[in-house]
Write a protein that holds these residues in place. Structure first.
Motif, short mmCIF file in Angstrom:
data_model
loop_
_atom_site.label_atom_id
_atom_site.label_comp_id
_atom_site.label_asym_id
_atom_site.label_seq_id
_atom_site.Cartn_x
_atom_site.Cartn_y
_atom_site.Cartn_z
N TYR A 115 77.61 34.39 96.70
CA TYR A 115 77.55 34.90 95.33
C TYR A 115 78.16 33.86 94.40
CZ TYR A 115 76.71 39.13 97.98
OH TYR A 115 76.20 40.04 98.86
N ARG A 116 77.31 33.06 93.78
CA ARG A 116 77.75 31.87 93.06
C ARG A 116 77.55 31.94 91.55
NH1 ARG A 116 78.51 27.36 96.14
NH2 ARG A 116 78.18 27.63 98.38
N ASP A 117 76.71 32.84 91.09
CA ASP A 117 76.25 32.76 89.70
C ASP A 117 76.96 33.71 88.75
OD1 ASP A 117 74.39 30.80 90.42
OD2 ASP A 117 72.98 32.33 91.09
N ARG A 118 76.73 35.03 88.92
CA ARG A 118 77.27 36.00 87.97
C ARG A 118 77.93 37.16 88.70
NH1 ARG A 118 72.91 37.77 83.75
NH2 ARG A 118 71.58 37.89 85.59
N TYR A 119 78.88 37.79 88.01
CA TYR A 119 79.67 38.85 88.62
C TYR A 119 79.93 39.97 87.60
CZ TYR A 119 80.79 34.63 91.31
OH TYR A 119 80.71 33.45 92.00
N PHE A 120 80.17 41.16 88.15
CA PHE A 120 80.63 42.31 87.37
C PHE A 120 81.90 42.78 88.07
CE2 PHE A 120 81.04 46.74 86.28
CZ PHE A 120 80.48 46.89 85.02
N PHE A 121 82.98 43.03 87.31
CA PHE A 121 84.26 43.37 87.93
C PHE A 121 84.68 44.81 87.62
CE2 PHE A 121 84.77 38.95 88.81
CZ PHE A 121 85.77 38.86 89.78
N VAL A 122 85.33 45.43 88.60
CA VAL A 122 86.02 46.70 88.41
C VAL A 122 87.46 46.47 88.85
CG1 VAL A 122 86.21 49.12 89.08
CG2 VAL A 122 83.94 48.06 88.84
N ALA A 123 88.42 46.72 87.97
CA ALA A 123 89.82 46.43 88.27
C ALA A 123 90.69 47.65 88.04
CB ALA A 123 90.32 45.27 87.41
N LYS A 133 92.18 36.81 84.38
CA LYS A 133 92.29 35.38 84.67
C LYS A 133 90.95 34.85 85.20
CE LYS A 133 94.17 31.34 85.36
NZ LYS A 133 94.42 30.42 84.22
N PHE A 134 90.29 35.62 86.05
CA PHE A 134 88.99 35.20 86.58
C PHE A 134 87.99 35.04 85.44
CE2 PHE A 134 84.91 35.34 88.54
CZ PHE A 134 85.06 34.88 89.84
N ILE A 135 87.99 36.01 84.51
CA ILE A 135 87.03 35.98 83.40
C ILE A 135 87.26 34.75 82.53
CG2 ILE A 135 86.34 37.13 81.26
CD1 ILE A 135 86.93 39.81 82.70
N THR A 136 88.52 34.46 82.19
CA THR A 136 88.77 33.33 81.30
C THR A 136 88.53 32.00 82.01
OG1 THR A 136 91.15 33.39 81.84
CG2 THR A 136 90.42 34.58 79.87
N THR A 137 88.65 31.98 83.32
CA THR A 137 88.36 30.76 84.08
C THR A 137 86.86 30.57 84.25
OG1 THR A 137 90.44 31.06 85.29
CG2 THR A 137 88.87 29.50 86.21
N ASN A 138 86.13 31.70 84.29
CA ASN A 138 84.68 31.65 84.52
C ASN A 138 83.98 32.49 83.45
OD1 ASN A 138 84.83 30.43 87.46
ND2 ASN A 138 86.22 32.17 87.44
N PRO A 139 84.14 32.15 82.17
CA PRO A 139 83.70 33.04 81.09
C PRO A 139 82.20 33.30 81.04
CG PRO A 139 84.26 30.87 80.23
CD PRO A 139 84.72 30.91 81.66
N ALA A 140 81.40 32.35 81.48
CA ALA A 140 79.94 32.52 81.41
C ALA A 140 79.38 33.27 82.61
CB ALA A 140 79.26 31.16 81.28
N GLN A 141 80.23 33.57 83.57
CA GLN A 141 79.72 34.15 84.82
C GLN A 141 80.00 35.64 84.97
OE1 GLN A 141 81.44 31.05 87.63
NE2 GLN A 141 79.32 31.05 88.31
N VAL A 142 80.91 36.19 84.18
CA VAL A 142 81.23 37.62 84.29
C VAL A 142 80.49 38.37 83.18
CG1 VAL A 142 83.06 39.35 84.29
CG2 VAL A 142 83.48 37.09 85.28
N VAL A 205 84.08 39.65 77.20
CA VAL A 205 82.97 40.31 77.89
C VAL A 205 82.97 41.80 77.57
CG1 VAL A 205 83.05 38.61 79.76
CG2 VAL A 205 84.26 40.80 80.01
N PRO A 206 81.81 42.47 77.64
CA PRO A 206 81.76 43.92 77.47
C PRO A 206 82.68 44.61 78.47
CG PRO A 206 79.56 43.00 77.41
CD PRO A 206 80.46 41.88 77.83
N MET A 207 83.40 45.61 77.99
CA MET A 207 84.43 46.23 78.82
C MET A 207 84.51 47.73 78.56
SD MET A 207 88.55 45.40 78.64
CE MET A 207 88.30 43.65 78.88
#
Length: 273
Positions: A115-123, A133-142, A205-207
């Motif tokens: 899974y290298r491209d895009r992600y959706f997170f539940v925290a 932190k993941f989102i700000t490090t990978n802003p275009a992928q979440v 990102v939308p939240m």
């Protein structure tokens, strides 16, 4: 000939309806090496952008287990839970453990899983720190995230984080025996809070933010926790806030249908665009 066709049709129907067979997504347990240690992942197979679950402090990935089948049946996408370093079945690199390094390790593991491209997170709870932190490090992928009773930067000041660390000080030896993961989480609490304050204002990102009416604090801190989380949710126009008034901190235990519905709604809005 008619009897043969009938038997074949019956066999197909049985395969499609019996529990645990054709219609049920496979659940896969795996250990992923991220350098000096390995992390334990559970993956429910599917197609599309994966949903990655980030657990709260002290929890491993098993807390999400009851949400997986309902979400899989509604969305059919990959669902990924994992144990952070030192929790559950995951190993820990005690020399290099930090929130920032753990986020790097998560990205490494997700890439190894394919899974290298895009992600959706539940925290949940403290897991919101890692996700931000993941989102700000990978802003275009979440593409989106659902935050469940997370620790808001408006509540968790540096002063409060220092106070909480002091509360645990007398128990550190026992904590270390019980959970290396939680032991190092406490040791790094101030540093993790600093990361939270560094990244929280950068999240675009939308939240969906789901708060509990029975937060993990007693009054007056309970009301402060709820108000701080709503303030964070109201900060940007692409955030939706709702309060599960009768739910405790693990909202997905008390209101699983609400949480599942909100994940599905935001996922369909963001990941299918």
């Amino acid at each position: 000939m008619y009897g043969l066709k009938y038997n074949l049709l019956l066999s197909v129907l049985l395969l499609l309806t019996l529990p645990g067979l054709a219609v049920k997504a496979q659940l896969r347990d795996t250990m992923i090496n991220v350098g000096n240690h390995s992390l334990h992942f559970t993956v429910m197979e599917g197609k599309g952008i994966p949903i990655v679950f980030e657990s709260g402090a002290g929890n491993d990935g098993s807390v999400w287990r009851k949400l997986l089948e309902p979400l899989s049946s509604k969305l059919g996408v990959p669902l990924i839970t994992y144990d952070r370093a030192g929790f559950g079945k995951s190993e820990i690199d005690t020399v290099n453990i930090s929130l920032t390094n753990e986020v790097k390790d998560l990205k490494t593991a997700l890439q190894q899983l394919g899974y290298r491209d895009r992600y959706f997170f539940v925290a949940h709870s403290f897991g919101g720190n890692y996700t931000m932190k993941f989102i700000t490090t990978n802003p275009a992928q979440v593409v989106g995230t659902v935050m469940i009773d997370i620790v808001s930067p408006y509540l968790m000041t540096m002063e409060r984080s220092k106070s909480l660390k002091k509360e645990y000080a007398s128990e550190l030896d026992n904590i270390k025996k019980e959970s290396l993961g939680f032991y190092h989480l406490v040791l790094n609490y101030e540093a993790s809070t600093a990361v939270l304050h560094e990244v929280a204002g950068k999240i675009n990102v939308p939240m969906t933010v789901i708060g509990s009416g029975k937060s993990p604090f007693e009054e007056p801190d309970r009301s402060l926790f709820i108000a701080a989380l709503k303030k964070f949710a109201d900060q940007k126009n692409n955030r939706r806030y709702l309060l599960a008034q009768n739910a405790e901190h693990h909202v997905f235990y008390d209101e699983p249908d609400l949480v599942i519905d909100e994940i599905v709604k935001l996922y369909q809005k963001t990941a299918f665009e």
